[in-house]
Design a protein around this motif. Structure first.
Motif, PDB file in Angstrom:
ATOM      1  N   GLN A  66       1.609  -2.807  -5.693  1.00  0.00           N
ATOM      2  CA  GLN A  66       2.088  -3.041  -4.385  1.00  0.00           C
ATOM      3  C   GLN A  66       1.607  -1.597  -3.432  1.00  0.00           C
ATOM      4  OE1 GLN A  66       6.126  -4.452  -4.246  1.00  0.00           O
ATOM      5  NE2 GLN A  66       5.631  -6.670  -4.203  1.00  0.00           N
ATOM      6  N   ALA A  67       1.994  -0.686  -3.859  1.00  0.00           N
ATOM      7  CA  ALA A  67       1.847   0.591  -3.190  1.00  0.00           C
ATOM      8  C   ALA A  67       0.247   0.626  -3.180  1.00  0.00           C
ATOM      9  CB  ALA A  67       2.241   1.997  -4.120  1.00  0.00           C
ATOM     10  N   ASP A  68      -0.662   0.499  -4.372  1.00  0.00           N
ATOM     11  CA  ASP A  68      -1.966   0.528  -4.012  1.00  0.00           C
ATOM     12  C   ASP A  68      -2.584  -0.281  -3.119  1.00  0.00           C
ATOM     13  OD1 ASP A  68      -4.468   1.785  -5.577  1.00  0.00           O
ATOM     14  OD2 ASP A  68      -4.998  -0.514  -5.822  1.00  0.00           O
ATOM     15  N   ASN A  69      -2.005  -1.430  -3.053  1.00  0.00           N
ATOM     16  CA  ASN A  69      -2.598  -2.720  -2.159  1.00  0.00           C
ATOM     17  C   ASN A  69      -2.255  -2.080  -0.735  1.00  0.00           C
ATOM     18  OD1 ASN A  69      -4.020  -5.383  -1.745  1.00  0.00           O
ATOM     19  ND2 ASN A  69      -2.000  -5.485  -0.359  1.00  0.00           N
ATOM     20  N   LEU A  70      -0.980  -1.380  -0.426  1.00  0.00           N
ATOM     21  CA  LEU A  70      -0.840  -1.365   0.821  1.00  0.00           C
ATOM     22  C   LEU A  70      -1.422   0.065   1.257  1.00  0.00           C
ATOM     23  CD1 LEU A  70       1.023  -1.872   3.419  1.00  0.00           C
ATOM     24  CD2 LEU A  70       3.080  -0.448   2.067  1.00  0.00           C
ATOM     25  N   ALA A  71      -1.641   0.956   0.385  1.00  0.00           N
ATOM     26  CA  ALA A  71      -2.205   2.373   0.819  1.00  0.00           C
ATOM     27  C   ALA A  71      -3.696   1.776   1.298  1.00  0.00           C
ATOM     28  CB  ALA A  71      -2.434   3.096  -0.274  1.00  0.00           C
ATOM     29  N   ASN A  72      -4.309   0.984   0.431  1.00  0.00           N
ATOM     30  CA  ASN A  72      -5.504   0.609   1.012  1.00  0.00           C
ATOM     31  C   ASN A  72      -5.709  -0.168   2.407  1.00  0.00           C
ATOM     32  OD1 ASN A  72      -7.024   1.503  -1.301  1.00  0.00           O
ATOM     33  ND2 ASN A  72      -6.759  -0.282  -2.610  1.00  0.00           N
TER      34      ASN A  72
END
Length: 437
Positions: free
Chosen positions: A332-338
């Motif tokens: 989730q963190a990776d997707n939100l950062a993108n």
């Protein structure tokens, strides 16, 4: 009041991240080269590797090996800032948060606070049970277990020996299973060498689970194999059994029986904490924040939640929300950062890479997308995955050394009682439970 944070004044939009766990740390590091000013706040100034708390509690590894200073992680990134403070309230209309250090404005707010222990409304269980959701709680648990043996050796009453030496673990998830297995191995290989005067046949390790099986988040095959491993280690597993009450010594069970033990380790459930300023409509019954497929809290512009505290309800594959595991938080963190740095927005889709749980030496279970297996190979895989997930090369090295020592010599060198000293009021938990005169 915002000057209390002493942040650089520039024209960058600000992302405030609450929590330095798996989710918070991942999104912060992903944004280190972004056009945002990124501010992480947390009550502690270090990242904690929760999957290995149980090894700290059972004297397997040092607490410092699973804790890493956030500021050290941020040293080479000028747009990442850390402030040790606590979130008290969110003011969504003003795009501000109130902390223990004053107000802080944001353009985007990411809530990654994780969850806390859920005692299901029992005041006695909260008062007398021993949780394990932080490094400090894991150290306290270690102190309590070791102190119990020191107290047992000071009394000749064998009935008190049983109460002091026995350990009750509540919750048959990965934490409860791993903790039970680790304590069972200590009973078999380590503690008898430290306390040769005690009769270890009186030490009971009991695991209680309210559902019909262990490891509910994994396959039935893995749950059954975990049960087999625990029985092999001498753990008494009681399924379909709830803890109704506990007074510090007597445990009342749902089948109307009673068990006596001074150490009850609570791993049975988690719950989010209500944050002042947010309507209760944005929470699930277990206090997880309801978010859309982009991890934005429903009805709140610019407020997001990721990790265990978040609950995506519009994913057909996970009708009750995603499992509260590290991989969900990291993805989730990776997707939100993108999404923050790219013009196109991508909804979050969880990719299950599998689940692992270890029970003891050469005993583990693995549920991978392509196969399910157990035993030595699963145990080696568990060791590798967790070692690589540790932050810092030095921490990985020390954990590897501790694991190697434990495997080769069936011993640990960390069985020491270190508790904070309160001059005004001594901790009664460190005093003998039984008078010998």
């Amino acid at each position: 009041m915002e000057n209390n944070f002493n942040l650089p004044q520039n024209n960058k939009k600000r992302v405030v991240i609450v929590g330095a766990g798996f989710a918070g740390l991942k999104i912060a590091r992903k944004l280190r080269k972004s056009p945002y000013q990124v501010v992480v706040i947390d009550k502690q100034n270090y990242h904690q590797f929760q999957p290995l708390f149980y090894q700290v509690a059972t004297s397997g590894i040092e607490p410092s090996s699973i804790s890493f200073p956030v500021r050290k992680i941020f040293q080479k990134n000028t747009n990442l800032h850390f402030r040790q403070t606590e979130l008290l309230e969110i003011l969504p209309d003003k795009k501000k948060i109130i902390t223990g250090n004053g107000e802080l404005s944001y353009d985007k707010l990411v809530i990654a606070t994780g969850v806390s222990t859920n005692y299901f409304g029992s005041a006695n269980l909260e008062k007398y049970g021993l949780p394990m959701k932080t490094t400090a709680e894991a150290i306290n648990l270690r102190n309590r277990i070791l102190a119990s043996f020191e107290k047992a050796i000071l009394t000749e009453n064998v009935n008190d020996h049983t109460k002091l030496m026995s350990v009750v673990v509540v919750g048959g998830g990965p934490t409860g299973v791993e903790l039970s297995g680790a304590i069972a191995e200590m009973r078999r290989y380590v503690l008898p060498k430290d306390y040769p005067e005690l009769d270890f046949s009186r030490m009971k390790i009991l695991l209680y689970e309210a559902s019909p099986r262990l490891l509910n988040g994994m396959s039935e095959k893995s749950g059954a194999k975990a049960l087999e491993f625990l029985k092999e280690l001498g753990v008494e597993v009681h399924l379909n059994t709830r803890i109704e009450d506990y007074d510090g010594e007597k445990i009342s069970l749902s089948d109307q029986t009673e068990v006596y033990a001074t150490n009850l380790l609570w791993t049975a459930g988690v719950s989010g904490k209500y944050i002042k300023g947010l309507n209760k409509e944005v929470y699930t019954p277990s206090n997880r924040l309801i978010v859309d497929s982009y991890n934005q809290v429903i009805g709140l512009d610019g407020v997001y939640a990721i990790g265990d505290i978040s609950c995506v309800l519009d994913d057909d594959a996970y009708e009750r929300g995603h499992p509260q595991v590290a991989q969900v938080a990291i993805q989730q963190a990776d997707n939100l950062a993108n999404n923050f740095v790219k013009k196109s927005q991508k909804p979050f889709k969880y990719k299950d890479k599998g689940s692992l749980a270890t029970i003891g030496r050469n005993m583990a279970v693995a549920d991978l997308p392509a196969m399910k297996f157990s035993g030595f190979i699963a145990w080696i895989l568990w060791l590798f995955v967790h070692l690589m997930a540790i932050v810092g090369v030095k921490n990985r090295f020390f954990i590897f050394v501790n694991w190697a020592q434990s495997y080769l010599w069936r011993d640990q060198s960390l069985r020491i009682l270190i508790a904070p000293y309160n001059k005004a009021k001594k901790d009664k938990s460190n005093q003998p439970l039984v008078r010998t005169s």
